[in-house]
Write an enzyme that holds these catalytic residues in place. Sequence first.
Site, mmCIF file in Angstrom:
data_model
loop_
_atom_site.group_PDB
_atom_site.id
_atom_site.type_symbol
_atom_site.label_atom_id
_atom_site.label_comp_id
_atom_site.label_asym_id
_atom_site.label_seq_id
_atom_site.Cartn_x
_atom_site.Cartn_y
_atom_site.Cartn_z
ATOM 1 N N TRP A 1 0.836 -1.215 0.000
ATOM 2 C CA TRP A 1 0.000 0.000 0.000
ATOM 3 C C TRP A 1 0.860 1.249 0.000
ATOM 4 O O TRP A 1 0.526 2.238 -0.660
ATOM 5 C CB TRP A 1 -1.007 -0.023 1.145
ATOM 6 C CG TRP A 1 -2.061 -1.051 0.886
ATOM 7 C CD1 TRP A 1 -2.324 -2.174 1.612
ATOM 8 C CD2 TRP A 1 -2.987 -1.076 -0.220
ATOM 9 N NE1 TRP A 1 -3.347 -2.894 1.032
ATOM 10 C CE2 TRP A 1 -3.770 -2.246 -0.096
ATOM 11 C CE3 TRP A 1 -3.222 -0.231 -1.315
ATOM 12 C CZ2 TRP A 1 -4.772 -2.585 -1.010
ATOM 13 C CZ3 TRP A 1 -4.227 -0.567 -2.224
ATOM 14 C CH2 TRP A 1 -4.981 -1.734 -2.065
ATOM 15 N N ASP A 20 -2.226 6.431 6.257
ATOM 16 C CA ASP A 20 -3.253 5.585 5.641
ATOM 17 C C ASP A 20 -3.646 4.523 6.659
ATOM 18 O O ASP A 20 -3.000 3.480 6.774
ATOM 19 C CB ASP A 20 -2.692 4.941 4.367
ATOM 20 C CG ASP A 20 -3.681 3.966 3.732
ATOM 21 O OD1 ASP A 20 -4.778 3.768 4.279
ATOM 22 O OD2 ASP A 20 -3.338 3.399 2.665
ATOM 23 N N LYS A 50 -12.830 -1.999 5.920
ATOM 24 C CA LYS A 50 -12.138 -2.946 6.802
ATOM 25 C C LYS A 50 -12.628 -2.813 8.240
ATOM 26 O O LYS A 50 -13.097 -3.783 8.814
ATOM 27 C CB LYS A 50 -10.628 -2.741 6.730
ATOM 28 C CG LYS A 50 -10.038 -3.389 5.478
ATOM 29 C CD LYS A 50 -9.348 -2.443 4.576
ATOM 30 C CE LYS A 50 -8.952 -3.131 3.275
ATOM 31 N NZ LYS A 50 -8.153 -2.260 2.441
HETATM 32 C C1 LIG Z 1 -7.569 -1.710 1.409
HETATM 33 C C2 LIG Z 1 -6.512 -0.673 1.517
HETATM 34 C C3 LIG Z 1 -6.396 0.348 0.575
HETATM 35 C C4 LIG Z 1 -7.276 0.449 -0.629
HETATM 36 O O1 LIG Z 1 -8.522 0.932 -0.297
HETATM 37 P P1 LIG Z 1 -9.624 1.294 -1.421
HETATM 38 O O2 LIG Z 1 -10.731 1.809 -0.578
HETATM 39 O O3 LIG Z 1 -9.914 0.037 -2.157
HETATM 40 O O4 LIG Z 1 -9.032 2.329 -2.307
HETATM 41 C C5 LIG Z 1 -5.393 1.285 0.760
HETATM 42 N N1 LIG Z 1 -4.562 1.231 1.817
HETATM 43 C C6 LIG Z 1 -4.653 0.254 2.738
HETATM 44 C C7 LIG Z 1 -3.707 0.245 3.899
HETATM 45 C C8 LIG Z 1 -5.637 -0.726 2.616
HETATM 46 O O5 LIG Z 1 -5.728 -1.693 3.543
#
Ligand SMILES: *Cc1c(COP(=O)(O)O)cnc(C)c1O
Length: 360
Positions: free
Chosen positions: A101, A171, A195
């Site tokens: 990521w 993030d 999540k």
């Molecule tokens: C799942 C995830 C993403 C991607 O998220 P989207 O909503 O599909 O764009 C980005 N960063 C992390 C750490 C993730 O777990």
Amino acid sequence: MAIYNFSAGPAVLPREVLQQAQAELIDWHGSGMSVMEMSHRGKEYMGIHAQAEADLRELMAIPANYKVLFLQGGAHLQFSMIPFNLLRGKSSADYANTGEWSKKAIGEAKKFCNVNVAASNTDRNCTYVPAFDTWKLDKDAAYVHYTPNETIGGVEFNWIPNTGDVPLVADMSSNILSRPVDVWKFGLIYAGAQKNIGPAGLTLVIVREDLVGHADPRLPTMLDYKTHADNESMYNTPPTFAIYMAGLVFQWLKKNGGIGAMERANIAKADLLYAAIDASNGFYNCPVNKADRSRMNVPFTLKDANLDGDFLKQADARGLLQLKGHRSVGGMRASIYNAMPLEGVQALVGFMNEFASKHG
Ligand SMILES: *Cc1c(COP(=O)(O)O)cnc(C)c1O
């Protein structure tokens, strides 16, 4: 048979939340309609929206000088909105590269600015958190970006980088609300909802006010945080049902002792699963440095990859679902977010021990 869903995302939601949503689906609180059918400008929906924000502010102790934005486009759109809004005339930003990521965030930022990779763990296959005294930060960087929990690699920070006056951007897609964080240490926190917050379709941004209002005016209106900050996230139609569901999750968290209680439960679940892996005499292996192992996403491999198919089939038959690892890592991954009960991890560990003794 109890079903336990270990999906990395979209992921398990609290059973009580789904039941409440089901009970309220067709007629929300006597309004005669579903939340999906309400005007986002009406008083019912505005109340739901305001309550969700208030509950999140309380749960995370978000200071008053931070805006909470309910956006769309996923964490992926934040990979570009962050440089658009936070460069503020500067030409470079610092990024820590700790896994898949981080790499995606870096790749997108490179389209708009110079990226200084201030820290990296690629020398050991992204299996650890680089110690802060090795980070090569640039004091003129517009911001420092990192990924506190790498969902795919299963690497999680248990500390917050101190970047001084340079705003810290995180993030938190896969570990928000799983442990207390000092929001005031961050310039901006973002997370896709699917999540640990609610259904897909909602992206949460928590941003310090002084970082809002610096976007290049030639950019699309929708990509400027100020557009959303000035309009309570209702400049356009927000993802109303996803926000309602997130609000139910926030209430569920409050009812269950808040984020401190969640953290204790998450530690117990993660400890149980890692202990089973470590006690398997190498039948199972987690490649991540022990101190940096994620409490949310637990990747592990089997000693003999030829058994992967059998493992997954038998797990499925026991109601232990979605354990297949990410294609870039292979093996298995158990995601054990807030809504995964301890019983789910106990059932998984029971099955793993049994499978290992049969095949070890
Ligand atoms: C799942 C995830 C993403 C991607 O998220 P989207 O909503 O599909 O764009 C980005 N960063 C992390 C750490 C993730 O777990």
